[in-house]
Design a protein around this motif. Structure first.
Motif, PDB file in Angstrom:
ATOM      1  N   HIS A  56      38.646  25.914  46.592  1.00 13.88           N
ATOM      2  CA  HIS A  56      39.762  25.100  46.586  1.00 13.88           C
ATOM      3  C   HIS A  56      41.139  26.196  46.297  1.00 13.88           C
ATOM      4  O   HIS A  56      42.307  25.455  46.176  1.00 13.88           O
ATOM      5  N   LEU A  57      40.659  27.221  45.466  1.00 10.56           N
ATOM      6  CA  LEU A  57      41.886  28.215  45.058  1.00 10.56           C
ATOM      7  C   LEU A  57      42.522  29.038  46.122  1.00 10.56           C
ATOM      8  O   LEU A  57      41.828  29.765  46.945  1.00 10.56           O
ATOM      9  N   VAL A  58      43.901  28.895  46.068  1.00  8.44           N
ATOM     10  CA  VAL A  58      44.626  29.889  47.061  1.00  8.44           C
ATOM     11  C   VAL A  58      45.201  30.649  46.169  1.00  8.44           C
ATOM     12  O   VAL A  58      46.173  30.439  45.293  1.00  8.44           O
ATOM     13  N   THR A  59      44.918  31.780  46.267  1.00 11.39           N
ATOM     14  CA  THR A  59      45.522  32.978  45.099  1.00 11.39           C
ATOM     15  C   THR A  59      46.500  33.526  45.618  1.00 11.39           C
ATOM     16  O   THR A  59      46.697  34.088  46.698  1.00 11.39           O
ATOM     17  N   SER A  60      47.586  33.663  44.536  1.00  7.49           N
ATOM     18  CA  SER A  60      49.074  34.312  44.866  1.00  7.49           C
ATOM     19  C   SER A  60      48.981  35.671  44.562  1.00  7.49           C
ATOM     20  O   SER A  60      48.329  35.995  43.439  1.00  7.49           O
ATOM     21  N   LYS A  61      49.687  36.618  45.335  1.00  2.96           N
ATOM     22  CA  LYS A  61      49.441  37.992  45.219  1.00  2.96           C
ATOM     23  C   LYS A  61      50.522  38.219  44.036  1.00  2.96           C
ATOM     24  O   LYS A  61      50.346  39.073  43.261  1.00  2.96           O
ATOM     25  N   PHE A  65      46.380  37.677  27.663  1.00  3.84           N
ATOM     26  CA  PHE A  65      44.998  37.477  26.882  1.00  3.84           C
ATOM     27  C   PHE A  65      44.122  36.689  27.687  1.00  3.84           C
ATOM     28  O   PHE A  65      42.989  36.802  27.966  1.00  3.84           O
ATOM     29  N   TYR A  66      44.506  35.458  28.270  1.00  4.52           N
ATOM     30  CA  TYR A  66      43.588  34.632  29.009  1.00  4.52           C
ATOM     31  C   TYR A  66      43.231  35.322  30.247  1.00  4.52           C
ATOM     32  O   TYR A  66      42.023  35.189  30.615  1.00  4.52           O
ATOM     33  N   ARG A  67      44.134  35.917  30.987  1.00  2.00           N
ATOM     34  CA  ARG A  67      43.703  36.690  32.171  1.00  2.00           C
ATOM     35  C   ARG A  67      42.680  37.661  32.015  1.00  2.00           C
ATOM     36  O   ARG A  67      41.870  38.007  32.766  1.00  2.00           O
ATOM     37  N   THR A  68      42.884  38.571  30.647  1.00  2.00           N
ATOM     38  CA  THR A  68      42.060  39.502  30.452  1.00  2.00           C
ATOM     39  C   THR A  68      40.729  38.876  30.035  1.00  2.00           C
ATOM     40  O   THR A  68      39.330  39.310  30.447  1.00  2.00           O
ATOM     41  N   LEU A  69      40.647  37.732  29.520  1.00  2.00           N
ATOM     42  CA  LEU A  69      39.503  37.311  29.139  1.00  2.00           C
ATOM     43  C   LEU A  69      38.406  36.569  30.401  1.00  2.00           C
ATOM     44  O   LEU A  69      37.503  36.712  30.579  1.00  2.00           O
ATOM     45  N   LEU A  70      39.278  36.183  31.447  1.00  2.00           N
ATOM     46  CA  LEU A  70      38.691  35.540  32.695  1.00  2.00           C
ATOM     47  C   LEU A  70      38.154  37.033  33.241  1.00  2.00           C
ATOM     48  O   LEU A  70      37.118  36.594  33.952  1.00  2.00           O
ATOM     49  N   PHE A  79      43.280  39.169  42.310  1.00  2.11           N
ATOM     50  CA  PHE A  79      43.374  38.793  40.819  1.00  2.11           C
ATOM     51  C   PHE A  79      43.508  40.158  39.903  1.00  2.11           C
ATOM     52  O   PHE A  79      44.235  40.337  39.314  1.00  2.11           O
ATOM     53  N   ALA A  80      42.532  41.252  40.335  1.00  5.67           N
ATOM     54  CA  ALA A  80      42.361  42.326  39.832  1.00  5.67           C
ATOM     55  C   ALA A  80      43.429  43.203  39.763  1.00  5.67           C
ATOM     56  O   ALA A  80      43.816  43.977  38.956  1.00  5.67           O
ATOM     57  N   GLN A  81      44.171  43.028  41.000  1.00  6.02           N
ATOM     58  CA  GLN A  81      45.343  43.935  41.193  1.00  6.02           C
ATOM     59  C   GLN A  81      46.624  43.390  40.460  1.00  6.02           C
ATOM     60  O   GLN A  81      47.577  44.077  40.597  1.00  6.02           O
ATOM     61  N   GLN A  82      46.861  42.141  40.053  1.00  7.62           N
ATOM     62  CA  GLN A  82      47.816  41.937  39.515  1.00  7.62           C
ATOM     63  C   GLN A  82      48.183  42.243  37.993  1.00  7.62           C
ATOM     64  O   GLN A  82      47.340  42.615  37.221  1.00  7.62           O
ATOM     65  N   THR A  83      49.498  42.371  37.594  1.00  4.61           N
ATOM     66  CA  THR A  83      49.747  42.896  36.146  1.00  4.61           C
ATOM     67  C   THR A  83      50.459  41.799  35.478  1.00  4.61           C
ATOM     68  O   THR A  83      50.953  41.006  36.132  1.00  4.61           O
ATOM     69  N   ASP A 107      32.344  30.990  49.346  1.00  8.81           N
ATOM     70  CA  ASP A 107      31.147  32.071  49.965  1.00  8.81           C
ATOM     71  C   ASP A 107      31.671  33.492  49.397  1.00  8.81           C
ATOM     72  O   ASP A 107      32.806  33.581  48.713  1.00  8.81           O
ATOM     73  N   LEU A 108      30.809  34.149  49.443  1.00  6.56           N
ATOM     74  CA  LEU A 108      30.852  35.574  48.543  1.00  6.56           C
ATOM     75  C   LEU A 108      32.103  36.402  49.276  1.00  6.56           C
ATOM     76  O   LEU A 108      32.835  36.795  48.491  1.00  6.56           O
ATOM     77  N   PRO A 109      32.331  36.389  50.457  1.00 10.15           N
ATOM     78  CA  PRO A 109      33.667  37.280  50.986  1.00 10.15           C
ATOM     79  C   PRO A 109      34.832  36.642  50.567  1.00 10.15           C
ATOM     80  O   PRO A 109      35.565  37.471  50.072  1.00 10.15           O
ATOM     81  N   THR A 110      35.019  35.192  50.246  1.00  8.81           N
ATOM     82  CA  THR A 110      36.216  34.717  49.896  1.00  8.81           C
ATOM     83  C   THR A 110      36.273  35.104  48.085  1.00  8.81           C
ATOM     84  O   THR A 110      37.316  35.207  47.610  1.00  8.81           O
ATOM     85  N   GLN A 111      35.327  34.837  47.590  1.00  9.35           N
ATOM     86  CA  GLN A 111      35.243  35.345  46.066  1.00  9.35           C
ATOM     87  C   GLN A 111      35.544  36.812  45.951  1.00  9.35           C
ATOM     88  O   GLN A 111      36.341  36.941  45.066  1.00  9.35           O
ATOM     89  N   LYS A 112      35.269  37.662  46.693  1.00  9.50           N
ATOM     90  CA  LYS A 112      35.503  39.024  46.621  1.00  9.50           C
ATOM     91  C   LYS A 112      37.123  39.251  47.067  1.00  9.50           C
ATOM     92  O   LYS A 112      37.833  39.968  46.086  1.00  9.50           O
ATOM     93  N   LYS A 113      37.560  38.560  47.976  1.00 12.10           N
ATOM     94  CA  LYS A 113      38.862  38.425  48.290  1.00 12.10           C
ATOM     95  C   LYS A 113      39.825  38.247  47.288  1.00 12.10           C
ATOM     96  O   LYS A 113      40.667  38.671  46.671  1.00 12.10           O
TER      97      LYS A 113
END
Length: 214
Positions: A162-167, A134-139, A210-214, A199-205
């Protein structure tokens, strides 16, 4: 029974449900506010000032709360008259005014944080994995609304350098380098005092992962 009864699009049902939640939240907000002699808008401003832990200019308050300049000015003037906030010259610009909480204002802000407890109780009835999804969906929804310009930008983890995103956060958590901590999806912050816009490229990455995670 008509065949059209169950043909409404899923997005329409979700939207209708959110509108009903909004109605309940608005009703509860007014009920609480009236009990303490405030309006929901005034309570929201108090909570914002407490969360930011620093004086804010009127323009910043208006932007963060999505209020008009006139509404913000009126609410701030009323809160000042009640002795809950005070105006001071901004440290970085002596010509500008900044607003901060008084001691009474901090007490009122803490009380203001309690009004959503009815909603917190309902969310608490969900299982841990349901809350995480639910929280992921809200974000995701909040981010989409920000990009569209329908909601003020938040200092959220998903736009922070500062966020290093995990796949695969279920196996390997995300990493916050500012706090030096591993964090799961449910720990991602919507408003963080250490937020630094990536920066914008990092945000898009980050958002692509994040969008591809389930």
């Amino acid at each position: 029974m008509s065949e059209g009864v169950f043909t409404e699009r899923a997005s329409g049902r979700v939207t209708h449900s959110l509108l009903r939640l909004g109605t309940a939240m608005r009703s509860q907000a007014w009920e609480w506010a009236e009990s303490v002699g405030l309006t929901p808008t005034q309570g929201e401003i108090l909570m914002l000032l407490m969360q930011r832990k620093a004086p804010l200019r009127l323009g910043e308050i208006a932007r963060e709360t999505a209020l008009t300049a006139a509404t913000t000015s009126d609410a701030v003037s009323t809160l000042e008259a009640k002795g809950l906030i005070e105006k001071r010259r901004a440290l970085d610009d002596g010509r500008a005014l900044a607003v901060r909480l008084t001691a009474r204002g901090r007490t009122a802000a803490k009380r203001a944080q309690q009004w959503p407890e009815f909603l917190n109780s309902a969310v608490g009835k969900l299982a841990d994995d349901e809350q995480a999804v639910f929280y992921r969906t809200l974000l995701k929804m909040i981010r989409h609304l920000e990009v569209q310009g329908d909601m003020p930008a938040h200092r959220m983890c998903m736009t922070c350098c500062h966020l290093v995103t995990s796949k695969n956060p279920k196996k390997t958590p995300h990493r916050c380098t500012a706090f030096g901590q591993d964090i799961g999806d449910i720990n991602l912050r919507l408003d963080c005092e250490r937020h630094e816009l990536a920066d914008l490229p990092t945000q898009k990455k980050i958002w692509k992962i994040f969008a591809q995670q389930t």
